[in-house]
Design an enzyme around this catalytic site. Structure first.
Site, mmCIF file in Angstrom:
data_model
loop_
_atom_site.group_PDB
_atom_site.id
_atom_site.type_symbol
_atom_site.label_atom_id
_atom_site.label_comp_id
_atom_site.label_asym_id
_atom_site.label_seq_id
_atom_site.Cartn_x
_atom_site.Cartn_y
_atom_site.Cartn_z
ATOM 1 N N SER A 21 41.304 -38.375 -16.674
ATOM 2 C CA SER A 21 40.506 -39.515 -16.231
ATOM 3 C C SER A 21 41.423 -40.696 -15.978
ATOM 4 O O SER A 21 42.484 -40.819 -16.608
ATOM 5 C CB SER A 21 39.474 -39.894 -17.299
ATOM 6 O OG SER A 21 38.841 -41.131 -16.993
ATOM 7 N N LYS B 200 41.891 -38.918 -23.296
ATOM 8 C CA LYS B 200 42.279 -38.608 -21.925
ATOM 9 C C LYS B 200 43.755 -38.928 -21.682
ATOM 10 O O LYS B 200 44.438 -38.263 -20.896
ATOM 11 C CB LYS B 200 41.377 -39.359 -20.934
ATOM 12 C CG LYS B 200 39.959 -38.817 -20.881
ATOM 13 C CD LYS B 200 39.924 -37.370 -20.406
ATOM 14 C CE LYS B 200 38.534 -36.816 -20.280
ATOM 15 N NZ LYS B 200 38.478 -35.456 -19.706
ATOM 16 N N TYR C 228 37.423 -42.111 -26.111
ATOM 17 C CA TYR C 228 37.464 -41.254 -24.919
ATOM 18 C C TYR C 228 38.751 -41.512 -24.136
ATOM 19 O O TYR C 228 39.454 -40.572 -23.742
ATOM 20 C CB TYR C 228 36.239 -41.535 -24.050
ATOM 21 C CG TYR C 228 36.235 -40.810 -22.729
ATOM 22 C CD1 TYR C 228 35.869 -39.469 -22.653
ATOM 23 C CD2 TYR C 228 36.573 -41.469 -21.546
ATOM 24 C CE1 TYR C 228 35.848 -38.799 -21.433
ATOM 25 C CE2 TYR C 228 36.550 -40.814 -20.331
ATOM 26 C CZ TYR C 228 36.189 -39.481 -20.271
ATOM 27 O OH TYR C 228 36.171 -38.817 -19.054
#
Length: 253
Positions: A146, A163, A159
């Site tokens: 991401s 990533k 998150y």
């Protein structure tokens, strides 16, 4: 004589998180290019729906549920692949978890653990098992990371951290598995119209903030990520490994 650099005829591909969104779009495109695609996500029924649809369109696909946050299920799917196919040519690590959206200091330990188990441990052991299967014939792994792994997302702290770890993981596997002719690369999607990104696309204020930072002034559709995944999985990128490819409408500029 021309050569189709995107031809995947005869290849066995495993796509995780393939029941919807980017994973489904990638699985459909790989099948259209000739691969036998193993559709995987947490629910067998959802996997069967996508696999059946691909077969109805003339492609080759089977379904095998796997929650990559569960080590036993990871072992199970690779046992199945060894017994059923005897090889694996392509792995697309796409399944991900993002159970918490809020200030980083309020991250719940349960949400922290789930995100790390899926996004780091899951990707790691899916890749490790895949590389063992690919050692004889070579292969390609595509990790879906991401843009948040490069530029942390607001209220997406854990998150974003996972990533970022996937980006480094991509390079580490590329370094050590390259001598076995295994290529490992990553795609960094920007804002994409998926259920997973609903907290962003469904909030007008947040969405407008994103769009102002994107030169293309729009968010992507899942099939726009699928093309980049196909490129990294196919002979078209035969000399690329350890590459990190943003597909973000210019967000990281």
């Amino acid at each position: 004589m021309t050569t189709d650099l995107f031809d995947l005829t005869g290849k066995i591909a495993l796509v995780t998180g393939a029941s919807r969104g980017i994973g489904e779009a990638a699985a459909r495109l790989l099948a259209q290019q000739g691969a036998h695609v193993i559709i995987s996500s947490r629910r067998q029924e959802s996997c069967e729906e996508v696999a059946g649809s691909i077969r109805d369109e003339g492609g080759r696909a089977t379904a095998h549920a796997c929650h990559i946050g569960d080590m036993e299920q990871i072992e199970s799917i690779f046992d199945h692949i060894r017994q059923e196919h005897g090889r694996l040519d392509i792995l697309v690590n796409n399944a991900a978890a993002n159970p918490y959206y809020g200030h980083i200091t309020e991250t719940d330990p349960g949400a922290f653990t789930k995100t790390v188990e899926v996004n780091i441990r899951g990707y790691f052991f899916m890749s490790a098992n895949a590389c063992k299967l690919m050692k004889k014939n070579g292969g390609a792994i595509v990790n879906v990371a991401s843009v948040d792994g490069v530029r942390p997302g607001d209220k997406r702290g854990i998150y974003s951290i996972t990533k970022s770890a996937i980006i480094q993981m991509t390079k580490a596997f590329a370094l050590e598995c390259g001598p076995d002719n295994i290529r490992v690369n990553a795609v960094l999607p920007g804002l994409t119209d998926t259920k997973f990104a609903g907290a962003l696309t469904g909030n007008e204020e947040v969405l407008n903030s994103w769009l102002k930072q994107m030169p293309l002034r729009r968010y992507a559709q899942p099939d726009e990520m699928a093309g980049a995944i196909l490129f990294l999985a196919s002979p078209a990128s035969g000399f690329a490994t350890g590459s990190i490819l943003p597909v973000d409408g210019g967000y990281l500029i």
